[in-house]
Design a protein around this motif. Structure first.
Motif, PDB file in Angstrom:
ATOM      1  N   GLU A  89       0.997  -1.210   0.000  1.00  0.00           N
ATOM      2  CA  GLU A  89       0.170  -0.027  -0.018  1.00  0.00           C
ATOM      3  C   GLU A  89       0.868   1.401   0.023  1.00  0.00           C
ATOM      4  O   GLU A  89       1.833   1.259   0.675  1.00  0.00           O
ATOM      5  CB  GLU A  89      -0.861  -0.048   1.220  1.00  0.00           C
ATOM      6  N   GLY A  90       0.351   2.064  -0.864  1.00  0.00           N
ATOM      7  CA  GLY A  90       1.286   3.354  -0.694  1.00  0.00           C
ATOM      8  C   GLY A  90       2.242   3.572  -1.876  1.00  0.00           C
ATOM      9  O   GLY A  90       2.803   4.614  -1.963  1.00  0.00           O
ATOM     10  N   THR A  91       2.400   2.496  -2.736  1.00  0.00           N
ATOM     11  CA  THR A  91       3.233   2.539  -3.652  1.00  0.00           C
ATOM     12  C   THR A  91       2.566   2.733  -5.065  1.00  0.00           C
ATOM     13  O   THR A  91       1.511   2.154  -5.262  1.00  0.00           O
ATOM     14  CB  THR A  91       4.312   1.367  -3.804  1.00  0.00           C
ATOM     15  N   THR A  92       3.367   3.374  -6.012  1.00  0.00           N
ATOM     16  CA  THR A  92       2.655   3.643  -7.359  1.00  0.00           C
ATOM     17  C   THR A  92       3.449   2.740  -8.131  1.00  0.00           C
ATOM     18  O   THR A  92       5.029   2.538  -8.089  1.00  0.00           O
ATOM     19  CB  THR A  92       2.739   4.994  -7.793  1.00  0.00           C
ATOM     20  N   ILE A  93       2.692   2.086  -9.269  1.00  0.00           N
ATOM     21  CA  ILE A  93       3.514   1.275 -10.018  1.00  0.00           C
ATOM     22  C   ILE A  93       3.585   2.368 -11.241  1.00  0.00           C
ATOM     23  O   ILE A  93       2.431   2.825 -11.912  1.00  0.00           O
ATOM     24  CB  ILE A  93       2.935   0.214 -10.547  1.00  0.00           C
ATOM     25  N   ILE A  94       4.702   2.390 -11.990  1.00  0.00           N
ATOM     26  CA  ILE A  94       4.825   3.426 -13.291  1.00  0.00           C
ATOM     27  C   ILE A  94       4.768   2.576 -14.406  1.00  0.00           C
ATOM     28  O   ILE A  94       5.770   1.255 -14.595  1.00  0.00           O
ATOM     29  CB  ILE A  94       6.041   4.142 -13.239  1.00  0.00           C
ATOM     30  N   ALA A  95       3.884   2.577 -15.279  1.00  0.00           N
ATOM     31  CA  ALA A  95       3.749   1.654 -16.416  1.00  0.00           C
ATOM     32  C   ALA A  95       4.561   2.025 -17.624  1.00  0.00           C
ATOM     33  O   ALA A  95       5.253   3.117 -17.491  1.00  0.00           O
ATOM     34  CB  ALA A  95       2.350   1.909 -17.020  1.00  0.00           C
ATOM     35  N   GLU A  96       4.972   0.958 -17.983  1.00  0.00           N
ATOM     36  CA  GLU A  96       6.137   0.799 -18.976  1.00  0.00           C
ATOM     37  C   GLU A  96       5.657   1.568 -20.333  1.00  0.00           C
ATOM     38  O   GLU A  96       4.384   1.370 -20.554  1.00  0.00           O
ATOM     39  CB  GLU A  96       6.911  -0.394 -19.373  1.00  0.00           C
ATOM     40  N   PRO A  97       6.299   2.602 -20.904  1.00  0.00           N
ATOM     41  CA  PRO A  97       6.005   2.990 -22.300  1.00  0.00           C
ATOM     42  C   PRO A  97       5.724   1.907 -23.210  1.00  0.00           C
ATOM     43  O   PRO A  97       6.255   1.242 -23.346  1.00  0.00           O
ATOM     44  CB  PRO A  97       6.905   4.043 -22.575  1.00  0.00           C
ATOM     45  N   GLU A  98       4.403   1.902 -23.853  1.00  0.00           N
ATOM     46  CA  GLU A  98       4.155   0.897 -24.987  1.00  0.00           C
ATOM     47  C   GLU A  98       4.910   1.316 -26.390  1.00  0.00           C
ATOM     48  O   GLU A  98       4.969   2.318 -26.456  1.00  0.00           O
ATOM     49  CB  GLU A  98       2.518   0.887 -24.978  1.00  0.00           C
ATOM     50  N   VAL A  99       5.433   0.297 -26.931  1.00  0.00           N
ATOM     51  CA  VAL A  99       5.785   0.625 -28.389  1.00  0.00           C
ATOM     52  C   VAL A  99       4.698   0.327 -29.359  1.00  0.00           C
ATOM     53  O   VAL A  99       4.281  -0.791 -29.658  1.00  0.00           O
ATOM     54  CB  VAL A  99       7.090  -0.345 -28.754  1.00  0.00           C
ATOM     55  N   GLU A 100       4.166   1.578 -29.887  1.00  0.00           N
ATOM     56  CA  GLU A 100       3.113   1.478 -30.657  1.00  0.00           C
ATOM     57  C   GLU A 100       3.448   0.872 -32.076  1.00  0.00           C
ATOM     58  O   GLU A 100       2.631  -0.114 -32.738  1.00  0.00           O
ATOM     59  CB  GLU A 100       2.460   2.856 -30.922  1.00  0.00           C
ATOM     60  N   MET A 101       4.432   1.197 -32.603  1.00  0.00           N
ATOM     61  CA  MET A 101       4.818   0.578 -33.908  1.00  0.00           C
ATOM     62  C   MET A 101       4.970  -0.903 -33.658  1.00  0.00           C
ATOM     63  O   MET A 101       4.355  -1.789 -34.720  1.00  0.00           O
ATOM     64  CB  MET A 101       6.199   0.869 -34.418  1.00  0.00           C
ATOM     65  N   ALA A 102       5.522  -1.533 -32.750  1.00  0.00           N
ATOM     66  CA  ALA A 102       5.453  -3.053 -32.674  1.00  0.00           C
ATOM     67  C   ALA A 102       4.245  -3.558 -32.402  1.00  0.00           C
ATOM     68  O   ALA A 102       3.898  -4.776 -33.035  1.00  0.00           O
ATOM     69  CB  ALA A 102       6.511  -3.510 -31.342  1.00  0.00           C
ATOM     70  N   ASP A 103       3.214  -2.984 -31.698  1.00  0.00           N
ATOM     71  CA  ASP A 103       2.096  -3.381 -31.567  1.00  0.00           C
ATOM     72  C   ASP A 103       1.087  -3.317 -32.767  1.00  0.00           C
ATOM     73  O   ASP A 103       0.570  -4.521 -33.217  1.00  0.00           O
ATOM     74  CB  ASP A 103       1.094  -2.710 -30.705  1.00  0.00           C
ATOM     75  N   LEU A 135       2.395  -3.586 -36.045  1.00  0.00           N
ATOM     76  CA  LEU A 135       3.103  -4.497 -36.888  1.00  0.00           C
ATOM     77  C   LEU A 135       2.528  -5.944 -36.493  1.00  0.00           C
ATOM     78  O   LEU A 135       2.349  -6.931 -37.296  1.00  0.00           O
ATOM     79  CB  LEU A 135       4.682  -4.555 -36.785  1.00  0.00           C
ATOM     80  N   ARG A 136       2.496  -6.254 -35.095  1.00  0.00           N
ATOM     81  CA  ARG A 136       2.234  -7.540 -34.710  1.00  0.00           C
ATOM     82  C   ARG A 136       0.518  -7.776 -34.821  1.00  0.00           C
ATOM     83  O   ARG A 136      -0.007  -8.793 -35.473  1.00  0.00           O
ATOM     84  CB  ARG A 136       2.132  -7.559 -32.911  1.00  0.00           C
ATOM     85  N   ARG A 137      -0.257  -6.629 -34.897  1.00  0.00           N
ATOM     86  CA  ARG A 137      -1.700  -6.746 -35.102  1.00  0.00           C
ATOM     87  C   ARG A 137      -1.859  -6.971 -36.364  1.00  0.00           C
ATOM     88  O   ARG A 137      -2.799  -7.653 -37.015  1.00  0.00           O
ATOM     89  CB  ARG A 137      -2.283  -5.566 -34.847  1.00  0.00           C
ATOM     90  N   ASP A 138      -1.257  -6.423 -37.526  1.00  0.00           N
ATOM     91  CA  ASP A 138      -1.270  -6.620 -38.718  1.00  0.00           C
ATOM     92  C   ASP A 138      -0.838  -7.450 -39.418  1.00  0.00           C
ATOM     93  O   ASP A 138      -0.918  -7.979 -40.641  1.00  0.00           O
ATOM     94  CB  ASP A 138      -0.976  -5.367 -39.562  1.00  0.00           C
ATOM     95  N   GLY A 139       0.018  -8.455 -38.641  1.00  0.00           N
ATOM     96  CA  GLY A 139       0.930  -9.516 -38.987  1.00  0.00           C
ATOM     97  C   GLY A 139       2.015  -9.360 -39.982  1.00  0.00           C
ATOM     98  O   GLY A 139       2.664 -10.054 -40.638  1.00  0.00           O
ATOM     99  N   LYS A 140       2.461  -8.201 -40.003  1.00  0.00           N
ATOM    100  CA  LYS A 140       3.682  -7.536 -40.852  1.00  0.00           C
ATOM    101  C   LYS A 140       4.956  -7.956 -39.909  1.00  0.00           C
ATOM    102  O   LYS A 140       6.002  -7.695 -40.553  1.00  0.00           O
ATOM    103  CB  LYS A 140       3.537  -6.203 -41.117  1.00  0.00           C
ATOM    104  N   ILE A 141       4.812  -8.122 -38.686  1.00  0.00           N
ATOM    105  CA  ILE A 141       6.038  -8.454 -37.962  1.00  0.00           C
ATOM    106  C   ILE A 141       6.658  -9.724 -38.338  1.00  0.00           C
ATOM    107  O   ILE A 141       7.823  -9.917 -38.359  1.00  0.00           O
ATOM    108  CB  ILE A 141       5.996  -8.580 -36.441  1.00  0.00           C
ATOM    109  N   TYR A 142       6.033 -10.323 -39.186  1.00  0.00           N
ATOM    110  CA  TYR A 142       6.861 -11.715 -39.868  1.00  0.00           C
ATOM    111  C   TYR A 142       7.351 -11.340 -41.044  1.00  0.00           C
ATOM    112  O   TYR A 142       8.588 -11.884 -41.204  1.00  0.00           O
ATOM    113  CB  TYR A 142       5.698 -12.994 -39.969  1.00  0.00           C
ATOM    114  N   VAL A 143       6.909 -10.239 -41.782  1.00  0.00           N
ATOM    115  CA  VAL A 143       7.829  -9.900 -42.848  1.00  0.00           C
ATOM    116  C   VAL A 143       9.062  -9.175 -42.408  1.00  0.00           C
ATOM    117  O   VAL A 143      10.226  -9.694 -43.050  1.00  0.00           O
ATOM    118  CB  VAL A 143       6.824  -8.812 -43.784  1.00  0.00           C
TER     119      VAL A 143
END
Length: 93
Positions: free
Chosen positions: A32-46, A48-56
């Motif tokens: 209690e009393g601690t805050t968790i800082i969210a890691e920044p998300e990498v939108e480009m990687a997300d 590419l993964r969503r569109d299936g282009k990461i495999y390319v």
């Protein structure tokens, strides 16, 4: 063939290093009393993964690495052949 041994060892070490980085770590206990800082998300990687282009991207990178590997092996064979020719000429003199 010395190059093949060096490259094999390098890929073995690289695979070990990458495998060690893929270990799953538990999240630290949240008190209690601690805050968790969210890691920044990498939108480009997300995207590419969503569109299936990461495999390319992966295929292109693997193709380039394979081409460099084939070039190095062929270059090593040519240099070994020239070394044998020079050695034979020195012995025959």
């Amino acid at each position: 063939m010395k190059l093949l041994r060096i490259l094999s060892l390098w890929f073995l070490l690289l695979g070990t290093w990458l495998g060690a980085g893929a270990t799953v770590q538990a999240q630290p206990a949240q008190s209690e009393g601690t805050t968790i800082i969210a890691e920044p998300e990498v939108e480009m990687a997300d995207v590419l993964r969503r569109d299936g282009k990461i495999y390319v991207v992966v295929v292109v990178i693997l193709t380039l690495l394979g081409g460099v590997l084939i070039y190095l092996i062929s270059l090593d064979r040519k240099v070994s052949k020239l070394e044998r020719q020079v050695k034979d000429e020195v012995v025959n003199r």
